[in-house]
Design a protein around this motif. Sequence first.
Motif, PDB file in Angstrom:
ATOM      1  N   GLN A 163       0.812  -1.221   0.000  1.00 14.69           N
ATOM      2  CA  GLN A 163       0.000   0.000   0.000  1.00 14.69           C
ATOM      3  C   GLN A 163       0.846   1.271   0.000  1.00 14.69           C
ATOM      4  OE1 GLN A 163      -2.236  -0.759   3.547  1.00 14.69           O
ATOM      5  NE2 GLN A 163      -3.568  -2.282   2.589  1.00 14.69           N
ATOM      6  N   PHE A 164       2.158   1.140   0.216  1.00  9.44           N
ATOM      7  CA  PHE A 164       3.027   2.307   0.295  1.00  9.44           C
ATOM      8  C   PHE A 164       3.368   2.818  -1.106  1.00  9.44           C
ATOM      9  CE2 PHE A 164       5.096   1.018   4.613  1.00  9.44           C
ATOM     10  CZ  PHE A 164       3.910   1.337   5.255  1.00  9.44           C
ATOM     11  N   SER A 169       5.482   2.837  -6.635  1.00 12.25           N
ATOM     12  CA  SER A 169       6.265   3.530  -7.660  1.00 12.25           C
ATOM     13  C   SER A 169       7.325   2.604  -8.251  1.00 12.25           C
ATOM     14  CB  SER A 169       6.938   4.768  -7.064  1.00 12.25           C
ATOM     15  OG  SER A 169       5.980   5.751  -6.729  1.00 12.25           O
ATOM     16  N   ALA A 170       7.992   1.833  -7.393  1.00 12.11           N
ATOM     17  CA  ALA A 170       9.009   0.895  -7.884  1.00 12.11           C
ATOM     18  C   ALA A 170       8.372  -0.204  -8.724  1.00 12.11           C
ATOM     19  CB  ALA A 170       9.771   0.293  -6.709  1.00 12.11           C
ATOM     20  N   TRP A 171       7.177  -0.633  -8.344  1.00 13.52           N
ATOM     21  CA  TRP A 171       6.464  -1.626  -9.149  1.00 13.52           C
ATOM     22  C   TRP A 171       6.175  -1.073 -10.547  1.00 13.52           C
ATOM     23  CZ3 TRP A 171       2.104  -4.229  -5.725  1.00 13.52           C
ATOM     24  CH2 TRP A 171       2.701  -5.139  -4.854  1.00 13.52           C
ATOM     25  N   GLN A 172       5.683   0.154 -10.612  1.00 14.32           N
ATOM     26  CA  GLN A 172       5.297   0.744 -11.892  1.00 14.32           C
ATOM     27  C   GLN A 172       6.507   1.023 -12.780  1.00 14.32           C
ATOM     28  OE1 GLN A 172       3.054   4.244 -10.876  1.00 14.32           O
ATOM     29  NE2 GLN A 172       1.510   3.092  -9.715  1.00 14.32           N
ATOM     30  N   GLU A 173       7.591   1.490 -12.178  1.00 19.21           N
ATOM     31  CA  GLU A 173       8.730   1.962 -12.960  1.00 19.21           C
ATOM     32  C   GLU A 173       9.785   0.896 -13.218  1.00 19.21           C
ATOM     33  OE1 GLU A 173      10.110   5.228 -10.640  1.00 19.21           O
ATOM     34  OE2 GLU A 173       8.192   6.323 -10.794  1.00 19.21           O
ATOM     35  N   GLN A 174       9.957  -0.037 -12.275  1.00 19.47           N
ATOM     36  CA  GLN A 174      11.081  -0.972 -12.383  1.00 19.47           C
ATOM     37  C   GLN A 174      10.695  -2.434 -12.172  1.00 19.47           C
ATOM     38  OE1 GLN A 174      14.005   0.553  -9.641  1.00 19.47           O
ATOM     39  NE2 GLN A 174      14.183   2.496 -10.709  1.00 19.47           N
ATOM     40  N   GLN A 175       9.407  -2.701 -11.974  1.00 22.74           N
ATOM     41  CA  GLN A 175       8.938  -4.078 -11.792  1.00 22.74           C
ATOM     42  C   GLN A 175       9.680  -4.795 -10.652  1.00 22.74           C
ATOM     43  OE1 GLN A 175       6.189  -5.714 -13.500  1.00 22.74           O
ATOM     44  NE2 GLN A 175       5.924  -3.495 -13.641  1.00 22.74           N
ATOM     45  N   ARG A 176       9.828  -4.118  -9.576  1.00 22.93           N
ATOM     46  CA  ARG A 176      10.403  -4.676  -8.360  1.00 22.93           C
ATOM     47  C   ARG A 176       9.938  -3.796  -7.201  1.00 22.93           C
ATOM     48  NH1 ARG A 176      13.879  -1.438  -6.150  1.00 22.93           N
ATOM     49  NH2 ARG A 176      14.679   0.255  -7.417  1.00 22.93           N
ATOM     50  N   PRO A 177      10.048  -4.220  -5.971  1.00 23.97           N
ATOM     51  CA  PRO A 177      10.508  -5.521  -5.467  1.00 23.97           C
ATOM     52  C   PRO A 177       9.349  -6.505  -5.317  1.00 23.97           C
ATOM     53  CG  PRO A 177      10.148  -4.049  -3.625  1.00 23.97           C
ATOM     54  CD  PRO A 177       9.806  -3.259  -4.867  1.00 23.97           C
ATOM     55  N   THR A 178       9.702  -7.770  -5.262  1.00 24.57           N
ATOM     56  CA  THR A 178       8.734  -8.795  -4.870  1.00 24.57           C
ATOM     57  C   THR A 178       8.661  -8.825  -3.348  1.00 24.57           C
ATOM     58  OG1 THR A 178       9.205 -10.110  -6.831  1.00 24.57           O
ATOM     59  CG2 THR A 178       8.180 -11.252  -4.977  1.00 24.57           C
ATOM     60  N   PRO A 198       4.123 -10.442  -6.085  1.00 26.09           N
ATOM     61  CA  PRO A 198       5.024  -9.950  -7.129  1.00 26.09           C
ATOM     62  C   PRO A 198       4.636  -8.535  -7.548  1.00 26.09           C
ATOM     63  CG  PRO A 198       3.421 -11.454  -8.056  1.00 26.09           C
ATOM     64  CD  PRO A 198       3.191 -11.468  -6.573  1.00 26.09           C
ATOM     65  N   PRO A 199       5.523  -7.820  -8.235  1.00 27.23           N
ATOM     66  CA  PRO A 199       5.188  -6.476  -8.717  1.00 27.23           C
ATOM     67  C   PRO A 199       3.898  -6.487  -9.527  1.00 27.23           C
ATOM     68  CG  PRO A 199       7.520  -6.902  -9.024  1.00 27.23           C
ATOM     69  CD  PRO A 199       6.919  -8.196  -8.575  1.00 27.23           C
ATOM     70  N   GLY A 200       3.054  -5.493  -9.263  1.00 26.60           N
ATOM     71  CA  GLY A 200       1.784  -5.392  -9.973  1.00 26.60           C
ATOM     72  C   GLY A 200       0.647  -6.146  -9.320  1.00 26.60           C
ATOM     73  N   SER A 201       0.880  -6.708  -8.139  1.00 27.17           N
ATOM     74  CA  SER A 201      -0.204  -7.412  -7.447  1.00 27.17           C
ATOM     75  C   SER A 201      -1.345  -6.450  -7.140  1.00 27.17           C
ATOM     76  CB  SER A 201       0.322  -8.022  -6.141  1.00 27.17           C
ATOM     77  OG  SER A 201       1.270  -9.036  -6.391  1.00 27.17           O
ATOM     78  N   ASP A 202      -2.530  -7.018  -6.996  1.00 24.03           N
ATOM     79  CA  ASP A 202      -3.711  -6.199  -6.719  1.00 24.03           C
ATOM     80  C   ASP A 202      -3.565  -5.453  -5.407  1.00 24.03           C
ATOM     81  OD1 ASP A 202      -4.948  -6.970  -9.041  1.00 24.03           O
ATOM     82  OD2 ASP A 202      -6.070  -8.616  -8.107  1.00 24.03           O
ATOM     83  N   VAL A 203      -3.917  -4.181  -5.434  1.00 20.04           N
ATOM     84  CA  VAL A 203      -3.962  -3.345  -4.237  1.00 20.04           C
ATOM     85  C   VAL A 203      -5.333  -2.700  -4.206  1.00 20.04           C
ATOM     86  CG1 VAL A 203      -2.979  -1.336  -3.065  1.00 20.04           C
ATOM     87  CG2 VAL A 203      -1.478  -2.886  -4.334  1.00 20.04           C
ATOM     88  N   ASP A 204      -5.979  -2.742  -3.065  1.00 16.17           N
ATOM     89  CA  ASP A 204      -7.290  -2.112  -2.923  1.00 16.17           C
ATOM     90  C   ASP A 204      -7.220  -0.678  -3.448  1.00 16.17           C
ATOM     91  OD1 ASP A 204      -9.503  -0.545  -1.618  1.00 16.17           O
ATOM     92  OD2 ASP A 204      -9.952  -2.503  -0.745  1.00 16.17           O
ATOM     93  N   GLY A 212       1.795   8.798 -11.857  1.00 17.32           N
ATOM     94  CA  GLY A 212       2.587   9.999 -12.033  1.00 17.32           C
ATOM     95  C   GLY A 212       2.632  10.915 -10.844  1.00 17.32           C
ATOM     96  N   GLN A 213       2.056  10.483  -9.678  1.00 19.40           N
ATOM     97  CA  GLN A 213       2.050  11.319  -8.503  1.00 19.40           C
ATOM     98  C   GLN A 213       2.507  10.515  -7.308  1.00 19.40           C
ATOM     99  OE1 GLN A 213      -1.636  13.335  -7.744  1.00 19.40           O
ATOM    100  NE2 GLN A 213      -1.932  13.943  -9.866  1.00 19.40           N
TER     101      GLN A 213
END
Length: 215
Positions: A163-164, A169-178, A198-204, A212-213
Amino acid sequence: MQSYEKLLLENKAWAEEVRDRDPGYFDRLAAAQKPEFLWIGCSDSRVPADIIVNARPGAVFAHRNIANQVIATDFNCLSVIQYAVQVLKVPHIIVCGHYNCGGVRAALDRQRPDLPLLNKWLMHIKDTYRAHRDEIDALNSETERANRLAELNVIEQVIRLSQFSIVQSAWQEQQRPTLHGWVFRLDDGLLHQLVTLPPGSDVDVIYQQRRGQDS
């Protein structure tokens, strides 16, 4: 000999042994750190991160607190996470709890008037207990209840990490961390996986960062 003096002697013996075995070891260690893992663990003295995974110095960037919690207002923990993700660029974050955790057991009991700061720290685990009270209370023994809450606490911390904005941001930009949630058994020394995000997992949606913010 005082106990702390023994620690200093043990350190000297360890350093000499390492240097004899690998003369360049400390030169490499002093050059830079590039850990693969951020470890968020319990302060319990029986659960040292490097030792239980047999890792060499430099492999694990670690943060420890009572009952391995990730709290949005804990700037100590948040600064460690930010440094690990944005500067060290770790590919994995592990939240590791353990069975027979004193902090978790305390969270199942009433607040102690002699430990006001600890009471506040444990409120977050009490919230997890309250959310899963029916499941936990249905278990047969105090040990089973505490161990199940230890597992649920780890899972909750991993979800909170997701949720942080730092992580998103790291998930969106660099596909990490798991993100990983593990629990350690003191009676056999083994780690057990509870959850992996893993990066991109569902978040409420209420916790999602706007594209971008930063939040």
